[in-house]
Design a protein around this motif. Structure first.
Motif, PDB file in Angstrom:
ATOM      1  N   ARG A 133       0.846  -1.186   0.000  1.00 23.86           N
ATOM      2  CA  ARG A 133       0.000   0.000   0.000  1.00 23.86           C
ATOM      3  C   ARG A 133       0.887   1.244   0.000  1.00 23.86           C
ATOM      4  O   ARG A 133       2.039   1.198   0.432  1.00 23.86           O
ATOM      5  N   TYR A 134       0.337   2.320  -0.512  1.00 27.57           N
ATOM      6  CA  TYR A 134       1.030   3.604  -0.469  1.00 27.57           C
ATOM      7  C   TYR A 134       0.957   4.122   0.967  1.00 27.57           C
ATOM      8  O   TYR A 134      -0.103   4.134   1.580  1.00 27.57           O
ATOM      9  N   SER A 135       2.064   4.573   1.520  1.00 29.13           N
ATOM     10  CA  SER A 135       2.122   4.973   2.925  1.00 29.13           C
ATOM     11  C   SER A 135       1.736   6.444   3.093  1.00 29.13           C
ATOM     12  O   SER A 135       1.738   7.226   2.139  1.00 29.13           O
ATOM     13  N   ASP A 136       1.428   6.837   4.310  1.00 26.13           N
ATOM     14  CA  ASP A 136       1.161   8.243   4.607  1.00 26.13           C
ATOM     15  C   ASP A 136       2.386   9.092   4.278  1.00 26.13           C
ATOM     16  O   ASP A 136       2.264  10.192   3.725  1.00 26.13           O
ATOM     17  N   ARG A 137       3.557   8.568   4.611  1.00 28.13           N
ATOM     18  CA  ARG A 137       4.788   9.284   4.272  1.00 28.13           C
ATOM     19  C   ARG A 137       4.924   9.420   2.758  1.00 28.13           C
ATOM     20  O   ARG A 137       5.306  10.486   2.256  1.00 28.13           O
ATOM     21  N   GLY A 138       4.580   8.354   2.036  1.00 21.42           N
ATOM     22  CA  GLY A 138       4.662   8.401   0.586  1.00 21.42           C
ATOM     23  C   GLY A 138       3.745   9.455  -0.006  1.00 21.42           C
ATOM     24  O   GLY A 138       4.136  10.205  -0.916  1.00 21.42           O
ATOM     25  N   TRP A 139       2.515   9.519   0.509  1.00 17.77           N
ATOM     26  CA  TRP A 139       1.578  10.526   0.017  1.00 17.77           C
ATOM     27  C   TRP A 139       2.090  11.928   0.302  1.00 17.77           C
ATOM     28  O   TRP A 139       1.964  12.831  -0.541  1.00 17.77           O
ATOM     29  N   ALA A 140       2.667  12.133   1.473  1.00 17.88           N
ATOM     30  CA  ALA A 140       3.186  13.457   1.810  1.00 17.88           C
ATOM     31  C   ALA A 140       4.316  13.856   0.857  1.00 17.88           C
ATOM     32  O   ALA A 140       4.385  15.006   0.385  1.00 17.88           O
ATOM     33  N   GLU A 141       5.212  12.897   0.547  1.00 12.10           N
ATOM     34  CA  GLU A 141       6.325  13.203  -0.353  1.00 12.10           C
ATOM     35  C   GLU A 141       5.824  13.447  -1.774  1.00 12.10           C
ATOM     36  O   GLU A 141       6.311  14.349  -2.469  1.00 12.10           O
ATOM     37  N   LEU A 142       4.860  12.644  -2.226  1.00 11.29           N
ATOM     38  CA  LEU A 142       4.315  12.830  -3.564  1.00 11.29           C
ATOM     39  C   LEU A 142       3.621  14.185  -3.674  1.00 11.29           C
ATOM     40  O   LEU A 142       3.822  14.920  -4.662  1.00 11.29           O
ATOM     41  N   LYS A 143       2.817  14.538  -2.681  1.00 13.77           N
ATOM     42  CA  LYS A 143       2.121  15.825  -2.719  1.00 13.77           C
ATOM     43  C   LYS A 143       3.116  16.983  -2.712  1.00 13.77           C
ATOM     44  O   LYS A 143       2.901  18.007  -3.369  1.00 13.77           O
TER      45      LYS A 143
END
Length: 386
Positions: A133-143
Motif C-alpha cells: 500500500r502507499y504509505s502516509d509518508r509516501g503521500w506526503a512526499e508525492l504531494k
C-alpha cells in the motif's frame, strides 16, 4: 497530446544534476541516515524552480523537476510504500537484479576491471511480507513533489511539464515476495499501488512518464532465457503496466524504455524489433526510446517496417549518456530528420537516451548536451519546415 506542429519540440528522459547539498540530504534520507528534515523541505522548492529555469534556458520545451525529490528513478518507491521488510542481502534473490548478467558471461575480464560503479549504500534486500500500500509518508512526499513542480512551472512560465514514475516490472526487480501466491498476483498488487501515484500525477495536470527499463533490460537479468520464453515473461509485466494505467487518458502518458543505461558492452541487448510490439501495446500517447548509442542507433530502421500507433508521437533519444562527448547539433538534426521522414515531422519530439543527471561526467556536460539537443532540433526544424 503534444505534437511538433511547427517545429521539433524538445524534452529529456528524467534525472538532471542536483546540487551537492540536496544530493547528500536525499541520499541520507533514502538509506535511513540522519539528515536535516526541515532543511530538505525548505531547500527543495527553490532547487526545483532553479532546475526548471535551467531547462528553459537550455531550450527544453517539455521539462520536469529533475527528479530532485527522489533518491533515484526506482528506489524512491521503497520510500513511499509499505508492506515489506528489509533483510540481509540474499545473493540468490538479488542475482535477478544484475542487468550485466548476459554481458558478464562473455566479458568476465572486463567486469573484473570495471565493476558496477554504484552500490545500494547501507540498504539490505526488501521483501514483501504483507499487502502492499502507499504509505502516509509516501503521500506526503508525492504531494510535496507535485506542489513544488506546479509552483516552479508557474514561476518560470513553462507550458509543459512531466513527472516520471516507475513500472510494476521494475519494482519487481528489487522487491522480493514472501506474501503473494503467484508472480501475477504480486505484479498486479504493485500495479494497484502505482496506479494511485499515476492518477495523482495526471490529476495534478502533469504529463506522466512511465519509466520502463525493465522491458528491455530484464532480458539481460535472465541470461538463461531464450527470446520466445522471455517475450512471454515480459508480456505479463506489460499486462500489469496496462492495468496500472487503467482509466488514465493515453494522451496524458508517455512511455520511456531503455536498455539499462549502464556503461558497458551491451553486446547481448535484446533488439528493438523483438520487443516493439510489446512497447506499442501499452496505451500511451508518446513513446520515448533509447536510440543514439552505438548499440541501438541503427534501430531507426525498425520504423521502416513498423508503424507508430495511431495519434501517437515518438521521442527518439538523439542525445546519449554513454559518452561525455557532446553531440554536434548537425548530427542531432540528421537523426531527427531521419525519424521525421519515417513517422511524420509532427510526430517527432527530440529526447535523450536516458536521464543524464547521474550518468555523464559533470553537470556542465549534461547542460551542454541539452543545449546541443535544442540547437539540433532548431536545425532539423529549418530543414523540415523550411
Amino acid at each position: 497530446m503534444i505534437y511538433s506542429t511547427d517545429r521539433i519540440l524538445t524534452t529529456h528522459a528524467g534525472s538532471l544534476p542536483r546540487p551537492d547539498d540536496l544530493r547528500e540530504m536525499v541520499t541520507a534520507k533514502s538509506v535511513g541516515e540522519p539528515y536535516d528534515q526541515a532543511g530538505l523541505a525548505q531547500r527543495l522548492p527553490a532547487a526545483v524552480q532553479e532546475v526548471v529555469r535551467r531547462q528553459r534556458a537550455a531550450g527544453v520545451d517539455i521539462v520536469n523537476d529533475g527528479e530532485y525529490g527522489k533518491s533515484n528513478f526506482t528506489n524512491y518507491v521503497r520510500e513511499r510504500i509499505e508492506g515489506f521488510e528489509i533483510r540481509e542481502h540474499d545473493a540468490g534473490r538479488e542475482e535477478r537484479l544484475s542487468i550485466i548478467a548476459r554481458d558478464a558471461r562473455r566479458f568476465d575480464g572486463y567486469f573484473e576491471n570495471n565493476p558496477r560503479p554504484r552500490s545500494r549504500r547501507g540498504v539490505g534486500f526488501p521483501v514483501c511480507v504483507e499487502e502492499l500500500r502507499y504509505s502516509d509518508r509516501g503521500w506526503a512526499e508525492l504531494k510535496a513533489d507535485l506542489a513544488n513542480f506546479a509552483a516552479a512551472l508557474e514561476q518560470e512560465g513553462a507550458t509543459w511539464g512531466f513527472l516520471p514514475a516507475n513500472t510494476p516490472g521494475t519494482v519487481e526487480h528489487w522487491l522480493g515476495n514472501d506474501f503473494y501466491r503467484t508472480d501475477e498476483e504480486f505484479l498486479f498488487a504493485i500495479a494497484d499501488v502505482l496506479h494511485e501515484e499515476y492518477t495523482a500525477i495526471t490529476d495534478a495536470g502533469f504529463l506522466l512518464q512511465i519509466d520502463d527499463p525493465d522491458l528491455p533490460d530484464c532480458w539481460n537479468c535472465l541470461p538463461d532465457m531464450e527470446v520466445d520464453e522471455y517475450l512471454k515473461y515480459a508480456a505479463l509485466r506489460t499486462e500489469a503496466l496496462c492495468y496500472a494505467l487503467r482509466d488514465i487518458p493515453r494522451e496524458l502518458v508517455r512511455l520511456h524504455v531503455c536498455w539499462g543505461s549502464y556503461h558497458g558492452p551491451h553486446h547481448d541487448d535484446i533488439p528493438l524489433t523483438d520487443i516493439a510490439d510489446l512497447i506499442f501495446s501499452v496505451p500511451v500517447g508518446s513513446y520515448s526510446i533509447e536510440a543514439s548509442n552505438p548499440r541501438h542507433e541503427h534501430e531507426w530502421r525498425v520504423f521502416e517496417e513498423i508503424s507508430l500507433p495511431e495519434d501517437a508521437t515518438l521521442v527518439p533519444g538523439v542525445v546519449g549518456h554513454y559518452s561525455d562527448f557532446i553531440e554536434h547539433p548537425d548530427l542531432i538534426a540528421d537523426r531527427l530528420v531521419r525519424y521525421a521522414n519515417l513517422v511524420g515531422r509532427e510526430n517527432v519530439i527530440a529526447g535523450t537516451d536516458c536521464g543524464l543527471g547521474t550518468r555523464v561526467g559533470h553537470p556542465e556536460v549534461c547542460w551542454a548536451k541539452l543545449e546541443a539537443l535544442a540547437e539540433g532540433a532548431r536545425r532539423a526544424s529549418d530543414r523540415l519546415w523550411g
